[in-house]
Scaffold this active site. Structure first.
Site, mmCIF file in Angstrom:
data_model
loop_
_atom_site.group_PDB
_atom_site.id
_atom_site.type_symbol
_atom_site.label_atom_id
_atom_site.label_comp_id
_atom_site.label_asym_id
_atom_site.label_seq_id
_atom_site.Cartn_x
_atom_site.Cartn_y
_atom_site.Cartn_z
ATOM 1 N N GLU A 1 1.128 15.184 1.462
ATOM 2 C CA GLU A 1 0.824 14.619 2.758
ATOM 3 C C GLU A 1 -0.076 15.569 3.535
ATOM 4 O O GLU A 1 -0.051 16.781 3.283
ATOM 5 C CB GLU A 1 2.094 14.315 3.549
ATOM 6 C CG GLU A 1 3.000 15.507 3.778
ATOM 7 C CD GLU A 1 4.209 15.145 4.640
ATOM 8 O OE1 GLU A 1 4.038 14.433 5.653
ATOM 9 O OE2 GLU A 1 5.304 15.584 4.292
ATOM 10 N N CYS B 1 -4.653 3.626 -12.418
ATOM 11 C CA CYS B 1 -6.014 3.106 -12.575
ATOM 12 C C CYS B 1 -6.199 1.715 -11.996
ATOM 13 O O CYS B 1 -7.324 1.215 -11.937
ATOM 14 C CB CYS B 1 -6.397 3.115 -14.053
ATOM 15 S SG CYS B 1 -6.443 4.781 -14.765
#
Length: 341
Positions: free
Chosen positions: A103, A129
């Site tokens: 984060e 992906c």
């Protein structure tokens, strides 16, 4: 199967699709040189990356250029191509696998780098992906609902740190043939960035309509491909076999729901390898000449590979062409999305 698996969009269009290629070219022959000690010790052939995967080269970023800098560059190019000002964007979704920390989100830096307004929502969608296609679907849904007007989807990938770590580990005197095969897919990765702008179709009659598609999950296979900063560890055969089954199931589900994808003008697939591409073409009967291939020169650029390929193909597509985007990601998950060019 319930209706959650298929979806249609009513007023969403692709206004621009752009890419940024990393400038440093690393050939598979150079990787073979770096791995020469382990290849010799393990009695493994050179040129496996070219002969088996079909990856001749991949790209890395210049020193000083980060993957999120590249995502900012791709996003700026896409906004300029679409003729949309940063202040008009209501949503930014970053879909990169690459990240330097947990984060804040990668989207936060991209949002700041592009000068997007405080009113623009921004967050990451992490789905291996498949992330870019998922991001486009979310954005199209929010545009259809009237919640936002314009969305920007980005992905920036950097394969270099993971590949350098993998090469060092495989050159360790204790590495085995099984280690090499399990980490082989890591050596096929590449770096690059892509971005797309999506907006309301009724206000952009010349744009490319996002018609909808299908998604399917096979999460019982979530341990077949596990990646992180230290490397990507893959059961190559299991991933191919089960991913193929999932794609075929999704294809059949879509056609049962009324889609007809048997004669598209272009099939833009996630770029992985020779075996993956050949298997998909054979399994659902695609016209090989309509499946563009970019993995030999870019490698597998994760979620950026499909939009980078679509960006390359855009110059040769004509109004009225039908395009099917097809992706598979670790998890396993698959999604297909039809565009009317």
């Amino acid at each position: 199967m319930n209706g959650n698996a298929t979806f249609r969009h009513s007023n969403s269009a692709l206004l621009a699709i752009t890419s940024v290629q990393a400038p440093v070219v690393l050939s598979s022959a150079e990787f073979d040189e770096r791995l020469a000690p382990s290849l010799k010790r393990l009695r493994l052939s050179r040129k496996l990356l070219e002969r088996v995967a079909g990856v001749v080269e991949r790209r890395w970023w210049d020193a000083g250029t980060s993957f999120d800098d590249a995502a900012v560059e791709a996003g700026g190019k896409a906004l300029a191509e679409a003729g949309i000002e940063p202040g008009q964007v209501g949503l930014l979704i970053n879909t990169s696998v690459t990240r330097r920390n947990l984060e804040p989100s990668v989207a936060a830096k991209v949002h700041h780098g592009l000068g997007l307004p405080s009113s623009a929502m921004n967050f990451d969608v992490a789905n291996a992906c498949l992330g870019f296609v998922n991001g486009m679907t979310l954005a199209a849904n929010m545009i259809d609902a009237g919640q936002i007007k314009y969305a920007l989807i980005v992905a920036g990938e950097d394969a270099q740190p993971t590949q350098e770590t993998t090469i060092r580990r495989l050159n360790d005197k204790n590495s085995t043939r099984e280690d090499y095969l399990r980490e082989f897919a890591t050596l096929t990765l590449g770096s690059g960035a892509a971005a797309a702008v999506i907006g309301p179709a009724n206000e952009h009659p010349g744009a490319h309509r996002i018609l909808g598609g299908v998604s399917r999950a096979g999460t019982e296979h979530h341990e077949l491909c596990v990646g992180g900063p230290a490397g990507m560890f893959t059961d190559t055969k299991g991933l191919l076999d089960n991913g193929l089954k999932l794609v075929v199931n999704a294809w059949d589900e879509a056609h049962a729901a009324g889609w007809n994808w048997k004669s598209m003008d272009r099939y833009v697939t996630h770029q992985v390898s020779n075996s993956y591409t050949n298997a998909i073409i054979k399994a659902v009967g695609l016209v090989r000449e309509r499946v563009p291939i970019t993995f030999p020169k870019w490698g597998n650029v994760g979620p950026a590979s499909l939009p980078m390929t679509l960006s390359q193909e855009a110059a040769t597509l004509r109004p009225g062409d039908r395009v099917l985007c097809m992706g598979v990601g670790s998890g396993l998950n698959t999604a297909m999305m039809e565009l009317a060019w």
